[in-house]
Design a protein around this motif. Structure first.
Motif, short mmCIF file in Angstrom:
data_model
loop_
_atom_site.label_atom_id
_atom_site.label_comp_id
_atom_site.label_asym_id
_atom_site.label_seq_id
_atom_site.Cartn_x
_atom_site.Cartn_y
_atom_site.Cartn_z
N LEU A 260 0.86 -1.18 0.00
CA LEU A 260 0.00 0.00 0.00
C LEU A 260 0.89 1.23 0.00
O LEU A 260 2.10 1.13 0.09
CB LEU A 260 -0.96 -0.01 1.20
N GLY A 261 0.28 2.39 -0.17
CA GLY A 261 1.06 3.63 -0.27
C GLY A 261 1.33 4.00 -1.72
O GLY A 261 0.51 3.75 -2.61
N ASN A 262 2.51 4.55 -1.98
CA ASN A 262 2.89 5.04 -3.31
C ASN A 262 3.44 3.88 -4.13
O ASN A 262 4.65 3.70 -4.28
CB ASN A 262 3.93 6.15 -3.16
N ILE A 263 2.54 3.06 -4.70
CA ILE A 263 2.95 1.82 -5.35
C ILE A 263 1.92 1.42 -6.40
O ILE A 263 0.73 1.72 -6.27
CB ILE A 263 3.10 0.69 -4.28
N SER A 264 2.40 0.76 -7.45
CA SER A 264 1.52 0.15 -8.45
C SER A 264 2.20 -1.14 -8.91
O SER A 264 3.39 -1.38 -8.64
CB SER A 264 1.29 1.08 -9.64
N LYS A 265 1.44 -1.97 -9.61
CA LYS A 265 1.99 -3.24 -10.09
C LYS A 265 3.08 -3.04 -11.13
O LYS A 265 3.89 -3.94 -11.38
CB LYS A 265 0.88 -4.12 -10.66
N GLU A 266 3.14 -1.87 -11.75
CA GLU A 266 4.16 -1.60 -12.76
C GLU A 266 5.47 -1.13 -12.16
O GLU A 266 6.50 -1.08 -12.86
CB GLU A 266 3.65 -0.53 -13.74
N ASP A 267 5.49 -0.77 -10.89
CA ASP A 267 6.70 -0.25 -10.26
C ASP A 267 7.78 -1.32 -10.15
O ASP A 267 7.49 -2.50 -9.95
CB ASP A 267 6.38 0.30 -8.86
N ASP A 268 9.03 -0.87 -10.22
CA ASP A 268 10.16 -1.80 -10.14
C ASP A 268 10.17 -2.59 -8.84
O ASP A 268 10.50 -3.78 -8.83
CB ASP A 268 11.48 -1.03 -10.28
N ILE A 269 9.83 -1.93 -7.73
CA ILE A 269 9.89 -2.65 -6.46
C ILE A 269 8.80 -3.71 -6.35
O ILE A 269 9.00 -4.74 -5.70
CB ILE A 269 9.86 -1.68 -5.25
N TYR A 270 7.66 -3.46 -6.98
CA TYR A 270 6.63 -4.50 -7.02
C TYR A 270 7.10 -5.68 -7.86
O TYR A 270 6.97 -6.85 -7.46
CB TYR A 270 5.32 -3.94 -7.58
N GLN A 271 7.68 -5.38 -9.01
CA GLN A 271 8.12 -6.44 -9.92
C GLN A 271 9.22 -7.29 -9.30
O GLN A 271 9.22 -8.52 -9.42
CB GLN A 271 8.60 -5.82 -11.24
#
Length: 274
Positions: free
Chosen positions: A225-236
């Motif tokens: 949660l927070g400043n994140i999306s599935k496209e972000d490097d840290i999610y990937q």
């Protein structure tokens, strides 16, 4: 904690929740008559500045943002920093606040240290607020309540972990920083905050924490949660190492009023309104 020395104004049916970190100021304004958040807003702060310049920049933004000069019935200020630690009530003595922080951060003799009680969970969040900013806000707003952002974050996650016996990990992302919270059926297993520069830094800290908790990356659940999306490097990169990764989107009555993205991005602000 609440400041004092303000007059009681006529009811405006408006509440301000203001979140302050050294990298961003964010806020929401709530129509309390209709239980509706009217506006979300964020303002980045240049972290390359010296600390005193950052503080001046934050205060200047607040002073010069017209909508923040309205009259509010209630003002809540949330300080978002890593100058905090959670202490079980059984081990807590408010006469020794500095002793709880001295093993994780550098504490100076003149630091102002306070704490938030975490309702229903028999623990306190001991922290250092931004004293210079706090004093400036007293001049701007007069009366307001202030808390640490992690007090809101951890309490809400503990609330939603009720009756879930398997350990869960929540990661709240900010620009170049994140908080990790591990819970099990309303018990706090871990809270920590890290700054990072690369996705490799991020995954190192995350995997180290989960390893210390002896969590199996094939089985435990991790929610962002927070400043994140599935496209972000840290999610990937997290998805490469941990099987059960998702964005947190478990909506209750208040959350259904927002888009999934607004809810994730403003999680602390939204629950700071409750």
């Amino acid at each position: 904690m609440q400041t004092s020395n303000s007059t009681i104004l006529d009811k405006k049916y408006s509440k301000l929740v203001l979140q302050i970190s050294l990298s961003e100021v964010s806020f929401c304004i709530v129509d309390t008559l209709n239980n509706h958040i009217e506006i979300f807003s964020k303002h980045p702060i240049d972290k390359s500045l010296q600390l005193n310049e950052i503080e001046k920049s934050i205060v200047s933004f607040i002073k010069n943002t017209t909508v923040l000069q309205n009259n509010f019935d209630d003002i809540i200020v949330l300080y978002n920093n890593n100058l905090n630690t959670f202490v079980p009530q059984v081990l807590f003595d408010e006469n020794y606040l500095s002793s709880y922080l001295q093993y994780t951060i550098k504490v100076f003799e003149n630091d102002f240290i306070t704490y938030d009680e975490i309702p229903n969970y028999e623990m306190n969040n001991v922290y250092i607020p931004y004293a210079n900013i706090n004093n400036a806000l007293i001049d701007i707003f007069g009366n307001f309540t202030y808390r640490h952002a992690a007090s809101i974050l951890v309490k809400k996650i503990l609330d939603v972990s009720k009756n879930i016996e398997e350990p869960q990990v929540f990661v709240h992302c900010q620009k170049n920083a994140f908080q990790i919270i591990a819970v099990k059926n309303q018990q706090l297993l871990l809270y920590n905050s890290f700054e990072y520069k690369t996705k490799e830094d991020f995954i190192y800290y995350l995997l180290f924490c989960t390893e210390q908790l002896q969590l199996n990356p094939e089985t435990f659940s991790l929610k962002f949660l927070g400043n994140i999306s599935k496209e972000d490097d840290i999610y990937q990169i997290t998805y490469k190492y941990i099987r059960n990764v998702s964005l947190y989107a478990d909506y209750n009555e208040i959350e259904r009023k927002f888009s999934p993205n607004d809810y994730l991005q403003n999680f602390i602000l939204i629950h700071g309104c409750e």
